[in-house]
Design a protein around this motif. Structure first.
Motif, short mmCIF file in Angstrom:
data_model
loop_
_atom_site.label_atom_id
_atom_site.label_comp_id
_atom_site.label_asym_id
_atom_site.label_seq_id
_atom_site.Cartn_x
_atom_site.Cartn_y
_atom_site.Cartn_z
N TYR A 9 0.82 -1.22 0.00
CA TYR A 9 0.00 0.00 0.00
C TYR A 9 0.85 1.26 0.00
O TYR A 9 0.43 2.29 -0.52
CB TYR A 9 -0.98 -0.02 1.18
N TRP A 38 0.42 4.12 -2.80
CA TRP A 38 0.39 5.55 -2.49
C TRP A 38 1.43 6.31 -3.32
O TRP A 38 1.14 7.36 -3.90
CB TRP A 38 0.63 5.77 -1.00
N THR A 43 -1.31 -5.81 -5.10
CA THR A 43 -1.89 -5.17 -3.93
C THR A 43 -3.20 -5.84 -3.51
O THR A 43 -3.41 -6.14 -2.33
CB THR A 43 -2.16 -3.67 -4.21
N THR A 57 -3.68 -8.39 -0.18
CA THR A 57 -4.70 -8.02 0.80
C THR A 57 -5.57 -9.22 1.14
O THR A 57 -5.84 -9.51 2.32
CB THR A 57 -5.59 -6.88 0.28
N THR A 93 -5.88 -11.13 4.71
CA THR A 93 -7.14 -11.22 5.44
C THR A 93 -7.52 -12.68 5.71
O THR A 93 -8.04 -12.99 6.79
CB THR A 93 -8.28 -10.52 4.67
N SER A 145 -15.40 -5.01 7.07
CA SER A 145 -14.28 -4.06 7.15
C SER A 145 -13.41 -4.13 5.90
O SER A 145 -12.95 -3.10 5.38
CB SER A 145 -13.43 -4.35 8.39
N VAL A 146 -13.19 -5.35 5.40
CA VAL A 146 -12.39 -5.52 4.18
C VAL A 146 -13.09 -4.87 2.99
O VAL A 146 -12.46 -4.18 2.18
CB VAL A 146 -12.12 -7.01 3.90
N ALA A 160 -15.26 -2.43 3.11
CA ALA A 160 -15.20 -0.98 3.31
C ALA A 160 -13.82 -0.44 2.94
O ALA A 160 -13.70 0.66 2.36
CB ALA A 160 -15.53 -0.64 4.76
N TRP A 161 -12.78 -1.21 3.25
CA TRP A 161 -11.41 -0.79 2.92
C TRP A 161 -11.22 -0.68 1.42
O TRP A 161 -10.70 0.31 0.91
CB TRP A 161 -10.42 -1.78 3.51
N PHE A 162 -11.67 -1.70 0.69
CA PHE A 162 -11.56 -1.66 -0.77
C PHE A 162 -12.39 -0.53 -1.36
O PHE A 162 -11.98 0.11 -2.33
CB PHE A 162 -11.97 -3.00 -1.37
N LEU A 206 -12.99 2.31 0.05
CA LEU A 206 -12.24 3.54 0.31
C LEU A 206 -11.12 3.70 -0.71
O LEU A 206 -10.92 4.80 -1.26
CB LEU A 206 -11.66 3.50 1.72
N ILE A 207 -10.40 2.62 -0.99
CA ILE A 207 -9.30 2.68 -1.95
C ILE A 207 -9.82 3.04 -3.34
O ILE A 207 -9.23 3.87 -4.05
CB ILE A 207 -8.55 1.32 -2.01
#
Length: 203
Positions: free
Chosen positions: A119, A123, A140, A144, A148, A182-183, A185-187, A189-190
Motif C-alpha cells: 500500500y 500511495w 496489492t 490483501t 485477510t 471491514s475488508v 469498506a477498505w476496498f 475507500l481505496i
C-alpha cells in the motif's frame, strides 16, 4: 474458551486456505511478470512494456523509479520468494497440516509488513509517481486477500497470542462477519481515492 473450542470447522478451513492459495498464485504470476519487465527495463530503459497504455497507466514509468527497487533490486523479486511460501502453507493446511502457533503468528506478522509495503507503493504510484501499474494493482489486491484470509484463520485458531478478552472480541468480530465488512469498506475507500485521483481522465 479452550484450545479445542477455537478450532475452525473443516468447511471454513477449506474456504480460507482455498482463498489464500488462489490469491497467492495470482500474486506470484504478477510478481513473475513484473520481474521479467524489470529485467527488460534494466536492459533497455526506453522499452515499451505491454501494460504501458498511456501516460497514467504505464508500468514502465512506475518500474523505472527508485520506489520499484527499494532494496536495491526489483520489489517483484520479493514476491517470487514469499508467495511460494504462502502457497505451501495453504496447500499443506488444506491437506490437514496444522502449523505451530508461533509459525502462523510469524507468517502473519511478515505478511502484514508485505501488505503495508504494497500500500505504500500504491500511495507512491498514485500521488508521487503519477502513474498506475496494472500488475502492481493485482499484487496489492491479492496480498490483501491473502493477509485477510491468514488473519481470519489465526484469529479463529487463537494463533496471535492475544490476551483472553481481546481474543474473544477478535473472534466475535470475525465470526459475526464484521471482519469481512471491514475488508469491503477498505476496498471501497481505496476505489474512491483512486477515482478522485484519476476519475477526470475518463471524462
Amino acid at each position: 474458551m479452550t484450545t479445542a473450542q477455537w478450532e475452525v470447522p473443516p468447511r471454513k478451513r477449506k474456504i480460507l486456505f482455498g482463498e489464500m492459495l488462489v490469491f497467492a498464485i495470482l500474486s506470484l504470476i504478477a510478481a513473475a511478470v513484473l520481474s521479467i519487465e524489470a529485467i527488460t527495463l534494466a536492459k533497455n530503459p526506453d522499452a515499451v512494456l505491454s501494460c504501458s497504455f498511456n501516460t497514467w497507466i504505464d508500468c514502465a514509468k512506475v518500474g523505472s523509479t527508485w520506489q520499484a527497487n527499494v532494496l536495491g533490486f526489483p520489489n517483484a523479486f520479493l514476491g517470487l520468494v514469499s508467495e511460494p511460501v504462502v502457497m505451501t502453507i495453504a496447500v499443506a493446511s488444506l491437506a490437514g497440516v496444522r502449523f505451530p502457533r508461533w509459525f502462523m503468528f510469524t507468517a502473519n506478522v511478515c505478511y502484514l509488513l508485505g501488505v503495508i509495503f504494497a500500500y505504500w507503493l500504491l500511495w507512491q504510484s498514485t500521488y508521487v509517481i503519477g502513474a498506475l501499474c496494472p500488475w502492481c494493482l493485482l499484487v496489492t489486491v491479492s496480498t490483501t486477500f491473502v493477509f485477510t484470509s491468514m488473519t481470519q484463520w489465526n484469529i479463529r485458531e487463537n494463533n496471535l497470542f492475544l490476551p483472553e478478552g481481546l481474543q474473544a472480541k477478535a473472534f466475535a468480530f470475525v465470526d459475526k462477519g464484521w471482519f469481512t465488512v471491514s475488508v469491503i469498506a477498505w476496498f471501497a475507500l481505496i476505489i474512491v481515492l483512486e477515482l478522485l485521483k484519476w476519475g477526470h481522465r475518463f471524462l
